[in-house]
Design a protein around this motif. Structure first.
Motif: not given
Length: 429
Positions: A12-15, A40-51, A57-62
């Motif tokens: 989750g990467c909302g507010v 180390e922040l190894a990954g961030i799971a989101v529903r809307r990757p284009g936001k 870091d966009p490279a962490l988004v999945t």
């Protein structure tokens, strides 16, 4: 200091999630020093990757949260997506693959915390959730750890900032409910759909969590009596002022006097202006904890928002990471008392009842007889009449809630009672 970083996955990467990621990046050195190893922040799971997410870091988004928690090299998973599913499955999967979990998910903890606790215990991992109740206010850890040797009897507080803001504006500015809600929405305190807040669901979830920890027993969301603030009127606030009170949405968790049961409830109530909770303004939260040895403790501060909630999440992250380094485990579920949760009808409280009645002789006597028949003693009565109509405001002594509810139903059946204008409990005296 250990040089190999502890890896963290963020769900989750909302507010809140964005603020957690920002703090982890900007305060990386301080966090490493406090933990004893870099993170180390190894990954961030989101529903809307284009936001666009500032500072992330966009490279962490999945979008594949399941794959992220299954990686096997993740030390801690932070869950801030909310809701029941997929959060529950993701958290239990994280435990299965060796990660500890930090969560802000009050709804899931209240609905099915047992499943999470059992999974954490089975895999010998931590489950921390300070951010699930009252934002940045340290409350869960004091109950789980600081007061672990004490006997808590009562938890009483304001745990929803949106409703407190609305009631505060109705009280201080004379605004109506709809007007105050519109202002709360414009300021970002209320969601576009405010149901969870104004109908008491949010506060009830928090009451469930607090009661379970305070009394060492399992209290599910369904066990919590819940009433919201949508029926609170300006007339209620005016009546409260005449009594030297104000109106707050309270979460009240109590151990019975004989220690054999507990109750948990959320509802609006009148409290005296002399009570510290009466001075809690706008969107702030405050909680009283009453314990045998410690006495009365008060916790106060901002109960929601990105930064306050992220502060609680990061505090848990530091604690969990320290445990990982020490190959230790923090406190798990404590439900050894197995106390039953009594129904609302067993709660002993006071009522403030406003009645519209016919303005003629004998009405007060009829009303008093109904109270007597139900075993409810009257404390004060205020009567005002004009043009054949009158209002009666009755404040009772303490009585079982079931008796008070029965009294109100009987009053509605009287020919001389034209309507029950409002009913509100009186607390904090």
């Amino acid at each position: 200091m250990r040089t190999r970083p502890l890896k963290v996955a963020l769900l989750g990467c909302g507010v809140v999630g964005t603020e957690v990621a920002r703090i982890m990046t900007t305060h990386a050195d301080d966090l490493a020093a406090r933990i004893g190893a870099p993170i180390e922040l190894a990954g961030i799971a989101v529903r809307r990757p284009g936001k666009v997410r500032d500072g992330v870091d966009p490279a962490l988004v999945t979008t594949d949260a399941t794959a992220l928690v299954k990686r096997g090299d993740i030390d801690v998973v932070i869950e801030v997506i909310g809701g029941i599913e997929p959060a529950r499955t993701l958290i239990t999967t994280a435990f299965e693959h060796g990660a500890s979990v930090v969560s802000a998910n009050k709804a899931l903890l209240a609905e099915d915390g047992t499943t999470l606790y059992e999974a954490a215990e089975r895999h010998e991992r931590d489950l921390y959730f300070e951010a699930a109740v009252a934002g940045a206010i340290p409350l869960i850890r004091p109950l789980r750890e600081s007061l672990a040797g004490d006997h808590v009897n009562r938890v009483l507080g304001i745990v929803n900032g949106t409703t407190n803001f609305i009631l505060d504006r109705m009280d201080s500015a004379g605004a109506g409910y709809s007007e105050a809600l519109d202002e709360a929405t414009a300021l970002g305190y209320a969601e576009a759909d405010p149901t969870a807040d104004v109908e008491g669901f949010d506060a009830a979830a928090k009451a469930s969590i607090l009661a379970g920890i305070a009394f060492h027993t399992r209290v599910r969301l369904d066990d919590v009596h819940r009433e919201g603030i949508t029926e609170v009127t300006s007339a209620d606030l005016a009546s409260a002022k005449r009594m030297g009170c104000t109106v707050k949405l309270l979460a009240i968790c109590e151990r019975a006097a004989d220690g054999k049961s507990v109750t948990a409830r959320v509802h609006p109530a009148m409290i005296p202006l002399s009570h510290p909770l009466a001075s809690v303004r706008e969107a702030y939260n405050a909680v009283f904890v009453e314990a045998e040895a410690a006495g009365q403790l008060m916790f106060y501060g901002p109960g929601a928002g990105g930064s306050p909630t992220a502060s609680a999440v990061l505090g848990d992250l530091v604690a969990v990471c320290r445990n990982r380094l020490a190959e230790a485990k923090g406190p798990g579920e404590s439900a050894y008392t197995r106390l039953p949760v009594s129904p609302m009808g067993d709660v002993v409280t006071r009522y403030h009842i406003s009645l519209d009645v016919a303005d003629k002789p004998g009405v007060l006597a009829q009303v008093a007889m109904v109270f007597a028949e139900h075993g409810v003693s009257i404390d004060t009565v205020r009567q005002k009449g004009k043009d054949g109509e009158a209002s009666l405001v009755v404040v009772t002594h303490r009585a079982p809630d079931a008796a008070l509810s029965g009294t109100v139903e009987a009053l509605r059946g009287l020919d001389t009672v034209r309507g029950v204008a409002s009913i509100m409990r009186v607390e904090g005296e």
